[in-house]
Design a protein around this motif. Structure first.
Motif, PDB file in Angstrom:
ATOM      1  N   LEU A  73       0.841  -1.202   0.000  1.00 23.71           N
ATOM      2  CA  LEU A  73       0.000   0.000   0.000  1.00 23.71           C
ATOM      3  C   LEU A  73       0.878   1.255   0.000  1.00 23.71           C
ATOM      4  O   LEU A  73       0.637   2.193  -0.778  1.00 23.71           O
ATOM      5  CB  LEU A  73      -0.930  -0.001   1.217  1.00 23.71           C
ATOM      6  N   LEU A  74       1.873   1.273   0.867  1.00 22.31           N
ATOM      7  CA  LEU A  74       2.769   2.427   0.940  1.00 22.31           C
ATOM      8  C   LEU A  74       3.523   2.616  -0.373  1.00 22.31           C
ATOM      9  O   LEU A  74       3.685   3.746  -0.857  1.00 22.31           O
ATOM     10  CB  LEU A  74       3.756   2.243   2.088  1.00 22.31           C
ATOM     11  N   SER A  75       3.953   1.517  -0.966  1.00 25.85           N
ATOM     12  CA  SER A  75       4.646   1.591  -2.251  1.00 25.85           C
ATOM     13  C   SER A  75       3.744   2.180  -3.329  1.00 25.85           C
ATOM     14  O   SER A  75       4.140   3.088  -4.072  1.00 25.85           O
ATOM     15  CB  SER A  75       5.107   0.185  -2.666  1.00 25.85           C
ATOM     16  N   ASN A  76       2.514   1.691  -3.397  1.00 28.40           N
ATOM     17  CA  ASN A  76       1.581   2.168  -4.418  1.00 28.40           C
ATOM     18  C   ASN A  76       1.242   3.644  -4.231  1.00 28.40           C
ATOM     19  O   ASN A  76       0.951   4.361  -5.192  1.00 28.40           O
ATOM     20  CB  ASN A  76       0.312   1.333  -4.386  1.00 28.40           C
ATOM     21  N   ALA A  88      11.034  11.023  -9.119  1.00 27.10           N
ATOM     22  CA  ALA A  88      11.444  10.372  -7.868  1.00 27.10           C
ATOM     23  C   ALA A  88      10.328   9.480  -7.332  1.00 27.10           C
ATOM     24  O   ALA A  88      10.589   8.356  -6.864  1.00 27.10           O
ATOM     25  CB  ALA A  88      11.828  11.418  -6.827  1.00 27.10           C
ATOM     26  N   PHE A  89       9.092   9.955  -7.407  1.00 31.01           N
ATOM     27  CA  PHE A  89       7.955   9.149  -6.957  1.00 31.01           C
ATOM     28  C   PHE A  89       7.856   7.857  -7.768  1.00 31.01           C
ATOM     29  O   PHE A  89       7.616   6.771  -7.212  1.00 31.01           O
ATOM     30  CB  PHE A  89       6.651   9.936  -7.083  1.00 31.01           C
ATOM     31  N   TYR A  90       8.009   7.977  -9.078  1.00 26.71           N
ATOM     32  CA  TYR A  90       7.968   6.787  -9.934  1.00 26.71           C
ATOM     33  C   TYR A  90       9.058   5.782  -9.538  1.00 26.71           C
ATOM     34  O   TYR A  90       8.813   4.574  -9.456  1.00 26.71           O
ATOM     35  CB  TYR A  90       8.176   7.169 -11.401  1.00 26.71           C
ATOM     36  N   LEU A  91      10.262   6.286  -9.309  1.00 25.85           N
ATOM     37  CA  LEU A  91      11.377   5.403  -8.982  1.00 25.85           C
ATOM     38  C   LEU A  91      11.176   4.705  -7.645  1.00 25.85           C
ATOM     39  O   LEU A  91      11.476   3.507  -7.502  1.00 25.85           O
ATOM     40  CB  LEU A  91      12.684   6.199  -8.982  1.00 25.85           C
ATOM     41  N   VAL A  92      10.672   5.457  -6.662  1.00 29.04           N
ATOM     42  CA  VAL A  92      10.403   4.842  -5.356  1.00 29.04           C
ATOM     43  C   VAL A  92       9.330   3.767  -5.506  1.00 29.04           C
ATOM     44  O   VAL A  92       9.453   2.667  -4.937  1.00 29.04           O
ATOM     45  CB  VAL A  92       9.961   5.900  -4.328  1.00 29.04           C
ATOM     46  N   TYR A  93       8.286   4.072  -6.266  1.00 24.51           N
ATOM     47  CA  TYR A  93       7.220   3.092  -6.479  1.00 24.51           C
ATOM     48  C   TYR A  93       7.750   1.824  -7.142  1.00 24.51           C
ATOM     49  O   TYR A  93       7.558   0.712  -6.626  1.00 24.51           O
ATOM     50  CB  TYR A  93       6.104   3.698  -7.328  1.00 24.51           C
ATOM     51  N   LEU A  94       8.402   1.980  -8.283  1.00 23.70           N
ATOM     52  CA  LEU A  94       8.865   0.800  -9.020  1.00 23.70           C
ATOM     53  C   LEU A  94       9.904   0.023  -8.219  1.00 23.70           C
ATOM     54  O   LEU A  94       9.882  -1.216  -8.188  1.00 23.70           O
ATOM     55  CB  LEU A  94       9.441   1.212 -10.368  1.00 23.70           C
ATOM     56  N   GLY A  95      10.818   0.737  -7.557  1.00 23.52           N
ATOM     57  CA  GLY A  95      11.848   0.053  -6.780  1.00 23.52           C
ATOM     58  C   GLY A  95      11.277  -0.714  -5.609  1.00 23.52           C
ATOM     59  O   GLY A  95      11.615  -1.894  -5.387  1.00 23.52           O
ATOM     60  N   SER A  96      10.397  -0.072  -4.841  1.00 22.91           N
ATOM     61  CA  SER A  96       9.850  -0.731  -3.652  1.00 22.91           C
ATOM     62  C   SER A  96       8.853  -1.832  -4.027  1.00 22.91           C
ATOM     63  O   SER A  96       8.861  -2.907  -3.410  1.00 22.91           O
ATOM     64  CB  SER A  96       9.183   0.303  -2.741  1.00 22.91           C
ATOM     65  N   TRP A  97       8.001  -1.581  -5.034  1.00 24.43           N
ATOM     66  CA  TRP A  97       7.027  -2.615  -5.436  1.00 24.43           C
ATOM     67  C   TRP A  97       7.751  -3.842  -5.973  1.00 24.43           C
ATOM     68  O   TRP A  97       7.363  -4.982  -5.690  1.00 24.43           O
ATOM     69  CB  TRP A  97       6.060  -2.055  -6.479  1.00 24.43           C
ATOM     70  N   THR A  98       8.821  -3.613  -6.735  1.00 24.95           N
ATOM     71  CA  THR A  98       9.595  -4.731  -7.279  1.00 24.95           C
ATOM     72  C   THR A  98      10.258  -5.526  -6.162  1.00 24.95           C
ATOM     73  O   THR A  98      10.197  -6.770  -6.136  1.00 24.95           O
ATOM     74  CB  THR A  98      10.669  -4.216  -8.256  1.00 24.95           C
ATOM     75  N   ALA A  99      10.895  -4.843  -5.226  1.00 25.74           N
ATOM     76  CA  ALA A  99      11.579  -5.532  -4.120  1.00 25.74           C
ATOM     77  C   ALA A  99      10.585  -6.333  -3.290  1.00 25.74           C
ATOM     78  O   ALA A  99      10.851  -7.502  -2.931  1.00 25.74           O
ATOM     79  CB  ALA A  99      12.296  -4.511  -3.243  1.00 25.74           C
TER      80      ALA A  99
END
Length: 305
Positions: free
Chosen positions: A188-191, A232-243
């Protein structure tokens, strides 16, 4: 004769209701649907069954439509001063406030009827989801980045999906904690960061109008760092959702979906870097394809195990 022609040219009631719920703009509910279904597939470790698929698909459409009713009522005085929103049914007076709220209530009740076919933890979480959805339209009056509140509202289908797939019949807090692991809340936080990205793009469209009428948005808060903030928001989303997804068992096929999503992020940069209204609005409207790429990678990975 002229009055007859004017009456004939007025939109019918059903068409006004469809306009109220943005039926001709499905991108809005698709933005909610893809992360919810991705979470549902992850929680179910594959195909979740027709029942849960129907509940979350129809429920997403209904709740997004109900949210539009609440939002238009809350923003009706602001929307009068924005060219893009001045002709919305509530703002223009074609639909009354009471009527719009009644439509929203009916849609929310239909969504709740779907939730009642699931289980106790999902039903409990649905009340929290409704509360956040009702708070958001008023957040922009007090919160510097109301998109964060929207991010919670638009992401609440994720823990609900886990609850529906993993929960039982008990109503206790312990049962909810068992059905909704910490990883679901982390998703949820990632999204939320994806929502921050695309809704900041959306806010960039109305920047001048929002300054004039005193609305608080992430685009105004970020100022000249708005484009950098979106990226930056996109990168945090993709990085955290992927991990998180890899930790939950997804693999190489899923990463193909992430790569497709990342390519879209690069394209979005070309659309918003000059801050033009048309480019920013196009980037916002096309975001559902980014969510679909992640969802498609999730489904394919679990199906090919």
């Amino acid at each position: 004769m002229s009055s007859t022609n004017a009456a004939a040219s007025r939109p019918s009631r059903p068409s006004l209701y469809l306009d109220l719920i943005r039926w001709n703009r499905p991108a809005g509910w698709l933005l909610l649907l893809w992360p919810t279904l991705s979470a549902l597939w992850i929680a179910a470790d594959g195909w979740p069954g027709w029942h849960l698929l129907a509940v979350f698909t129809l429920g997403t459409i209904l709740m997004r439509s109900a949210g539009c009713c609440i939002n238009d009522v809350a923003d009706r005085e602001f929307d009068k001063h924005v060219k893009r929103t001045a002709n919305r049914p509530v703002t223009s007076g074609a639909i009354s406030v009471r009527e719009a709220l009644a439509v929203g209530a009916v849609l929310a009740l239909l969504a709740f009827a779907l939730v009642l076919t699931t289980n106790a933890p999902t039903i409990v979480l649905s009340f929290a989801a409704l509360a956040v959805a009702m708070i958001y339209p008023y957040a922009k009056r007090a919160v510097s980045m109301p998109q964060a509140v929207l991010g919670v509202a638009f992401s609440f289908g994720i823990p609900m999906a886990f609850a529906a797939a993993l929960g039982g019949s008990e109503w206790s807090l312990a049962a909810i904690n068992a059905a909704v692991p910490l990883s679901a809340w982390a998703l949820l936080l990632s999204n939320l960061f994806w929502v921050l990205a695309y809704d900041t793009e959306y806010a960039m469209v109305d920047r001048d109008d929002d300054i004039r009428i005193g609305i608080k948005t992430s685009a105004l808060t970020l100022g000249r760092y708005d484009v950098a903030g979106v990226m930056a928001f996109y990168l945090v989303y993709l990085g955290s959702w992927t991990a998180l997804s890899l930790r939950l068992g997804l693999g190489k096929v899923f990463l193909l979906g992430v790569a497709a999503a990342a390519a879209q992020v690069a394209w979005h940069y070309t659309l918003i870097k000059d801050r033009g209204r048309e480019g920013c609005f196009k980037a916002f409207r096309q975001n559902h394809w980014l969510g679909f790429a992640v969802f498609a990678g999730t489904v394919a990975d679990l199906a090919l195990r």
